[in-house]
Design an enzyme around this catalytic site. Structure first.
Site, short mmCIF file in Angstrom:
data_model
loop_
_atom_site.label_atom_id
_atom_site.label_comp_id
_atom_site.label_asym_id
_atom_site.label_seq_id
_atom_site.Cartn_x
_atom_site.Cartn_y
_atom_site.Cartn_z
CG HIS A 100 -1.73 1.29 1.38
ND1 HIS A 100 -3.12 1.09 0.91
CD2 HIS A 100 -1.31 2.38 1.89
CE1 HIS A 100 -3.47 2.56 1.41
NE2 HIS A 100 -2.47 3.02 1.97
CD GLU A 101 1.84 3.55 3.78
OE1 GLU A 101 2.18 4.61 3.24
OE2 GLU A 101 0.53 3.64 3.98
CG HIS A 144 0.62 6.34 -0.62
ND1 HIS A 144 -0.45 6.93 -1.26
CD2 HIS A 144 0.10 5.54 0.55
CE1 HIS A 144 -1.46 6.46 -0.62
NE2 HIS A 144 -1.37 5.75 0.46
#
Length: 377
Positions: free
Chosen positions: A25-26, A29
């Site tokens: 998920h990170e 980003h």
């Protein structure tokens, strides 16, 4: 009934599920930010004090925090929870400010924020597409082979040979579609659209309730009509079609999540059904003991839920940032810093309250409150 796994298995499974999903998920980003030239100052798995870490040649600190319940990427210029530029940002030299998050156009910031949940959905799509290729796709027609006497289906007038086409307006293509819809709706009144001898019919039915106990002793109340299909059918899926199947199955899981959330909001389902980190650890440990397919499938489901939850329009979550960006796009100017600050404080309080609630539920599911009551009594 099989004995539940030991606590170390729960912890191991929890870390094997949540750790990689938070990392990916990170990473979504991070890569989106890097694509647009934003410097990442920190990439953390877990919160709180750093346990271990390393700084790469780009100046990004990759580290582990002592509380492994999430993670974050901190971009240059993203200096507070509301992502508002600070005095430190305004004082940066022009060339450094150009590499900060706040210096980027609105559409680029929105993509960077959305990239985290999108990464979670991509993980699920890849897993479910792989399962479709390896195991096939359930394709049993929604045609009733039997109707149990005295069941809700019999009371509604359903008959063997009926082909269900929709349940409460939701299209049904396979018998699995019907099962997925019914299981989540015990005691609910629905409209059943079907075809009988070539003629369309609509019947009223009330879904029954059945208590199911799994191999670990977990009890769940599920909806049932008292119907069955013929022999299960699996359709082979090729590599070219697999991504489409992965997207379709991911969307079905999102629909199920939306349905469950809607039932809780409207009071049709108890908030006690909501689980938190302890419940995830329990289910992860049990799935790990059931074999690799069950465990990887759980990873896909949790990845979908992680992506969906992060897109909710709640300040602090990615969806909250996207909501403010949407408002900014309409107004053609950012939301006032004080408004965002109060909104994010409220969002943080709401998230903390939800965490307390689900942890309370988890402890109740583990029998903690019942045992305490017994000791006090």
């Amino acid at each position: 009934m099989i004995e539940s796994p030991a606590i170390p298995i729960y912890l191991l499974a929890f870390m094997l599920v949540l750790g990689p999903l938070v990392f990916l998920h990170e990473l979504g980003h991070y890569f989106a930010g890097r694509w647009f030239g934003v410097k990442a100052e920190e990439f953390s798995i877990g919160f709180g004090r750093e346990i271990a870490g390393i700084t790469d040649k780009r100046g990004t600190r990759w580290k582990f925090g002592w509380l492994p319940l999430g993670g974050y990427v901190r971009f240059a210029g993203d200096m507070n929870p509301a992502s508002q530029p600070s005095q430190e940002w305004l004082a940066l030299p022009a060339h450094e400010r150009a590499r900060t998050f706040q210096a980027k156009p609105l559409w680029q910031r929105a993509i960077i924020v959305a990239a985290g949940p999108i990464a979670n959905f991509i993980v699920a799509i890849v897993i479910l597409a792989g399962f479709a290729v390896l195991l096939g796709q359930p394709s049993t027609p929604p045609v009733l082979a039997t109707v149990v006497a005295g069941s809700p289906a019999a009371a509604a007038g359903l008959q063997p040979g009926d082909r269900i086409t929709a349940l409460d307006g939701r299209a049904i293509d396979t018998f699995s579609d019907a099962q997925d819809y019914l299981i989540l709706r015990p005691n609910e009144a629905i409209k059943v659209d079907l075809v009988r001898s070539g003629r369309p019919l609509r019947l009223d039915a009330t879904i029954g309730v059945r208590e199911m106990k799994d191999r670990f002793g977990n009890v769940a109340r599920i909806g049932m009509l008292g119907i069955s299909s013929g022999e299960p059918e699996l359709r082979r899926v090729g590599l070219l079609e697999a991504p489409i199947v992965g997207v379709t199955e991911t969307w079905r899981a999102v629909q199920t999540t939306i349905d469950g959330l809607g039932q809780i909001i409207t009071g049709r389902r108890s908030v006690k059904d909501m689980g938190g980190p302890l419940k995830i650890a329990q289910v992860s440990g049990q799935s790990l003991t059931m074999g690799p397919y069950a465990f990887v499938f759980l990873i896909a489901l949790i990845s979908i839920n992680l992506g969906f939850i992060n897109l909710l329009p709640v300040p602090v979550l990615d969806g909250g940032h996207l909501l403010f960006y949407a408002v900014e796009a309409v107004r053609r100017r950012p939301v006032e810093p004080q408004v965002m600050e109060w909104a994010f404080r409220g969002g943080l309080i709401a998230i903390l309250a939800l965490m307390l609630l689900v942890t309370f539920n988890d402890l109740g599911a583990f029998g903690v409150w019942r045992n305490l009551a017994g000791l006090i009594g």
